[in-house]
Design an enzyme around this catalytic site. Structure first.
Site, PDB file in Angstrom:
ATOM      1  N   ASN A   7     -11.909 -23.912  -0.639  1.00 48.42           N
ATOM      2  CA  ASN A   7     -13.240 -24.395  -0.396  1.00 48.42           C
ATOM      3  C   ASN A   7     -13.583 -23.951   1.040  1.00 48.42           C
ATOM      4  OD1 ASN A   7     -15.399 -26.094   0.202  1.00 48.42           O
ATOM      5  ND2 ASN A   7     -14.249 -28.032  -0.295  1.00 48.42           N
ATOM      6  N   ARG A  90     -14.514 -22.950  -4.754  1.00 50.33           N
ATOM      7  CA  ARG A  90     -15.680 -24.219  -4.817  1.00 50.33           C
ATOM      8  C   ARG A  90     -16.778 -23.459  -4.236  1.00 50.33           C
ATOM      9  NH1 ARG A  90     -17.585 -28.470  -0.795  1.00 50.33           N
ATOM     10  NH2 ARG A  90     -19.198 -29.481  -2.235  1.00 50.33           N
ATOM     11  N   HIS A 180     -21.117 -32.379  -6.675  1.00 52.78           N
ATOM     12  CA  HIS A 180     -20.186 -33.032  -6.824  1.00 52.78           C
ATOM     13  C   HIS A 180     -19.620 -32.900  -8.354  1.00 52.78           C
ATOM     14  CE1 HIS A 180     -20.809 -36.381  -3.534  1.00 52.78           C
ATOM     15  NE2 HIS A 180     -20.100 -35.340  -3.183  1.00 52.78           N
ATOM     16  N   HIS A 208     -19.432 -41.726  -7.762  1.00 53.70           N
ATOM     17  CA  HIS A 208     -18.658 -40.844  -6.921  1.00 53.70           C
ATOM     18  C   HIS A 208     -19.164 -41.375  -5.489  1.00 53.70           C
ATOM     19  CE1 HIS A 208     -16.555 -36.860  -5.307  1.00 53.70           C
ATOM     20  NE2 HIS A 208     -17.471 -37.524  -4.451  1.00 53.70           N
ATOM     21  N   LEU A 209     -18.273 -42.068  -4.724  1.00 51.53           N
ATOM     22  CA  LEU A 209     -18.802 -42.775  -3.548  1.00 51.53           C
ATOM     23  C   LEU A 209     -17.880 -42.603  -2.341  1.00 51.53           C
ATOM     24  CD1 LEU A 209     -19.599 -46.277  -5.028  1.00 51.53           C
ATOM     25  CD2 LEU A 209     -20.885 -44.403  -4.740  1.00 51.53           C
ATOM     26  N   GLY A 210     -18.153 -41.567  -1.311  1.00 46.30           N
ATOM     27  CA  GLY A 210     -17.490 -41.027  -0.453  1.00 46.30           C
ATOM     28  C   GLY A 210     -18.356 -41.045   0.848  1.00 46.30           C
ATOM     29  N   ASN A 211     -18.282 -40.003   1.631  1.00 45.08           N
ATOM     30  CA  ASN A 211     -19.038 -39.802   2.781  1.00 45.08           C
ATOM     31  C   ASN A 211     -20.353 -39.491   2.211  1.00 45.08           C
ATOM     32  OD1 ASN A 211     -18.645 -40.430   5.466  1.00 45.08           O
ATOM     33  ND2 ASN A 211     -16.987 -38.707   5.398  1.00 45.08           N
ATOM     34  N   ARG A 241     -26.249 -39.927   5.662  1.00 46.79           N
ATOM     35  CA  ARG A 241     -27.481 -39.348   4.993  1.00 46.79           C
ATOM     36  C   ARG A 241     -28.316 -40.315   4.399  1.00 46.79           C
ATOM     37  NH1 ARG A 241     -24.492 -35.480   1.158  1.00 46.79           N
ATOM     38  NH2 ARG A 241     -23.008 -34.301   2.623  1.00 46.79           N
ATOM     39  N   ARG A 286     -13.988 -48.321   6.662  1.00 49.82           N
ATOM     40  CA  ARG A 286     -13.234 -49.343   7.091  1.00 49.82           C
ATOM     41  C   ARG A 286     -13.670 -49.860   8.412  1.00 49.82           C
ATOM     42  NH1 ARG A 286      -8.979 -44.278   5.637  1.00 49.82           N
ATOM     43  NH2 ARG A 286     -11.172 -43.474   6.273  1.00 49.82           N
ATOM     44  N   GLY A 332     -13.446 -41.494  -1.892  1.00 50.88           N
ATOM     45  CA  GLY A 332     -12.902 -42.280  -0.771  1.00 50.88           C
ATOM     46  C   GLY A 332     -13.090 -43.559  -0.961  1.00 50.88           C
ATOM     47  N   GLY A 334     -15.250 -45.401  -3.444  1.00 50.16           N
ATOM     48  CA  GLY A 334     -15.038 -45.676  -4.861  1.00 50.16           C
ATOM     49  C   GLY A 334     -13.733 -46.337  -5.318  1.00 50.16           C
ATOM     50  N   GLU A 335     -12.698 -45.568  -4.725  1.00 43.25           N
ATOM     51  CA  GLU A 335     -11.532 -45.604  -4.963  1.00 43.25           C
ATOM     52  C   GLU A 335     -10.798 -46.935  -4.021  1.00 43.25           C
ATOM     53  OE1 GLU A 335      -9.293 -41.841  -4.899  1.00 43.25           O
ATOM     54  OE2 GLU A 335     -10.917 -40.969  -5.841  1.00 43.25           O
ATOM     55  N   GLU A 385     -10.791 -32.993  -6.692  1.00 50.86           N
ATOM     56  CA  GLU A 385     -11.650 -31.966  -6.956  1.00 50.86           C
ATOM     57  C   GLU A 385     -10.836 -30.597  -6.761  1.00 50.86           C
ATOM     58  OE1 GLU A 385     -14.443 -33.871  -3.946  1.00 50.86           O
ATOM     59  OE2 GLU A 385     -15.939 -32.749  -5.278  1.00 50.86           O
TER      60      GLU A 385
HETATM   61  P1  ADP Z   1     -16.225 -37.057   1.580  1.00 56.38           P
HETATM   62  O1  ADP Z   1     -15.124 -36.048   0.604  1.00 56.38           O
HETATM   63  O2  ADP Z   1     -17.509 -37.233   0.992  1.00 56.38           O
HETATM   64  O3  ADP Z   1     -16.138 -36.569   3.042  1.00 56.38           O
HETATM   65  P2  ADP Z   1     -14.353 -39.173   0.849  1.00 56.38           P
HETATM   66  O4  ADP Z   1     -14.442 -39.294  -0.319  1.00 56.38           O
HETATM   67  O5  ADP Z   1     -13.119 -38.875   1.620  1.00 56.38           O
HETATM   68  O6  ADP Z   1     -15.717 -38.601   1.491  1.00 56.38           O
HETATM   69  O7  ADP Z   1     -14.670 -40.796   1.362  1.00 56.38           O
HETATM   70  C1  ADP Z   1     -14.713 -41.322   2.612  1.00 56.38           C
HETATM   71  C2  ADP Z   1     -15.148 -42.612   2.710  1.00 56.38           C
HETATM   72  O8  ADP Z   1     -14.154 -43.515   1.939  1.00 56.38           O
HETATM   73  C3  ADP Z   1     -15.058 -43.387   4.093  1.00 56.38           C
HETATM   74  O9  ADP Z   1     -16.184 -43.987   4.200  1.00 56.38           O
HETATM   75  C4  ADP Z   1     -13.945 -44.144   4.057  1.00 56.38           C
HETATM   76  O10 ADP Z   1     -14.069 -45.317   4.883  1.00 56.38           O
HETATM   77  C5  ADP Z   1     -13.746 -44.573   2.814  1.00 56.38           C
HETATM   78  N1  ADP Z   1     -12.402 -45.113   2.652  1.00 56.38           N
HETATM   79  C6  ADP Z   1     -11.283 -44.064   2.473  1.00 56.38           C
HETATM   80  N2  ADP Z   1      -9.992 -44.980   2.304  1.00 56.38           N
HETATM   81  C7  ADP Z   1     -10.502 -46.136   2.498  1.00 56.38           C
HETATM   82  C8  ADP Z   1      -9.726 -47.305   2.441  1.00 56.38           C
HETATM   83  N3  ADP Z   1      -8.369 -47.575   2.303  1.00 56.38           N
HETATM   84  N4  ADP Z   1     -10.536 -48.450   2.562  1.00 56.38           N
HETATM   85  C9  ADP Z   1     -11.666 -48.590   2.376  1.00 56.38           C
HETATM   86  N5  ADP Z   1     -12.583 -47.329   2.677  1.00 56.38           N
HETATM   87  C10 ADP Z   1     -11.929 -46.387   2.574  1.00 56.38           C
END
Ligand code: ADP
Length: 398
Positions: A7, A90, A180, A208-211, A241, A286, A332, A334-335, A385
């Protein structure tokens, strides 16, 4: 069979070497600060680890280092690169040119580079990395490109067109592409298997909820809509964003703050989202959860705005698909984020969705989190991924 997944960004080269026999990670790391100075962080599956400052004027030196850490020294995991069956890359933007995973040729690299106009931050570095990789891996090793946009290429016209002059689409290729895709594809397929759905008669929403976050609507295994657009800025509120806004806000802020278009894009990409909403507390959930729990109203508001927005997209996709069998949370946030899942699902009582609050107390685990009598099954399914790219690479080789 060993597959190297790459990547590449403008200044980084993240990699994972996977053993497809048991899908284990043999080695992973990042050669970053390319074009600045250079740094490598490399780990092996059995716990060895190095960190080193390097000299990476271009992606080529970073690739040479990648080969070195895999084949020699403290982090050696293979004798030579010829043990690797293929490299899967990727690629962010495939536009309407690449609707599927394909083998890399010189022409493919040139086409990926030519699409840089639609993804300036990503596609040119991808092309640089593909050329650099070709120079350092054995001549016979196939390289495969897997596009973030490909899974979304099945969207119907009514979903991907914007309400703009039609020439914007025909002449400028302005349309919704979505991103994604490898994650949405991997997780929606896994949802069908894990939940025992009929693949040819299934309606799944993947959050798909992350950054960076995106939501997609998947009917019978094909994407019919997704929240990210021409770029990954569209859709839900993200870490930094903005997601969807009234486009006229850009002109308004530009005039008030005396910003040019780069300045405005910087605000929308880097200073907005839950980071901006919370008054700069953090883009990391967090920190926001901790702050909200200690009574910080700005942090609580940011979480409210995000969850309300996600719920509206999910509700919209229920309408778009005229029903839904499963809602799945991944990535991150979502999980791992119990609060966000609960707040989003609280909006769907009218649809007969009931959350099993105890089952929801999980992080990073594959699990059904709705009650047995819930009208729609809700689950957490971890995404992967790199593994998805490796699967696609193997599938193409076959
Ligand atoms: P990306 O791949 O888009 O950079 P990720 O999928 O790694 O992002 O997700 C990052 C997000 O997941 C951050 O906001 C982080 O706070 C949240 N996250 C990761 N681990 C935890 C956790 N144990 N508890 C709560 N939120 C978490």
């Amino acid at each position: 069979m060993k597959i190297l997944v790459v990547n590449a960004g403008s200044s980084s080269l993240k990699y994972q070497l996977l053993d497809m026999k048991d899908e284990s990670v043999i080695a992973k790391g990042n050669c970053d600060r390319i074009g600045i100075d250079g740094h490598v962080s490399a780990k092996t599956g059995d716990g060895r680890h190095i960190e080193e400052d390097c000299n990476f004027p271009t992606h080529t030196e970073a690739f040479e280092k990648l080969v070195e850490v895999l084949t020699s020294g403290e982090t050696k995991v293979i004798d030579s690169m010829s043990e690797i069956s293929a490299v899967g890359h990727r690629i962010v933007q495939g536009a309407e040119v690449f609707k599927e995973t394909c083998l890399v040729t010189d022409e493919v690299i040139d086409q990926i580079d030519a699409l840089a106009e639609l993804a300036p931050v990503h596609n040119h570095p991808h092309a640089l990395a593909l050329r650099a990789c070709k120079a350092v891996i054995p001549a016979g090793t196939p390289q495969v490109v897997v596009f973030d946009t490909a899974f979304h290429s099945t969207m119907p016209r009514k979903a991907y067109l914007y309400g703009l002059p039609y020439e914007c689409y025909t002449d400028l290729h302005v349309r919704k592409y979505g991103f994604h895709g490898t994650s949405h594809s991997f997780v929606s397929k896994r949802a069908v298997d894990f939940l025992g759905l009929d693949k040819d008669n299934s309606k799944v929403i993947v959050c798909h909820l992350g950054n960076g976050s995106s939501i997609s609507a998947v009917v019978n295994g094909e994407c019919v809509d997704t929240t990210m657009g021409l770029t990954p800025l569209e859709g839900v509120v993200m870490g930094t964003r903005s997601g969807n806004i009234d486009p006229a806000i850009m002109e308004f802020i530009a005039k008030k703050e005396n910003l040019d278009i780069e300045g405005i894009m910087n605000v929308l990409n880097k200073k907005s989202g839950v980071f901006g909403l919370s008054g700069g507390i953090s883009s990391d959930f967090r920190d926001l959860n901790d702050a909200a729990q200690s009574g910080n109203e700005d942090a609580a508001n940011a979480i409210d705005v995000l969850c309300y927005g996600i719920a509206k997209f999910v509700g919209g996709y229920v309408a778009a698909m005229n029903g839904v069998d499963a809602i799945v949370f991944t990535a991150g946030l979502g999980e791992n984020n119990i609060v966000v899942r609960e707040q989003v699902l609280n909006h769907f009582g009218y649809m007969g969705i009931t959350l099993d609050k105890e089952a929801n107390q999980i992080r990073g685990e594959e699990k059904i989190i709705s009650t047995p009598d819930s009208k729609v099954t809700v689950a957490v399914i971890p995404t992967n991924e790199e593994l998805a790219i490796a699967h696609e690479t193997v599938a193409l080789l076959k």
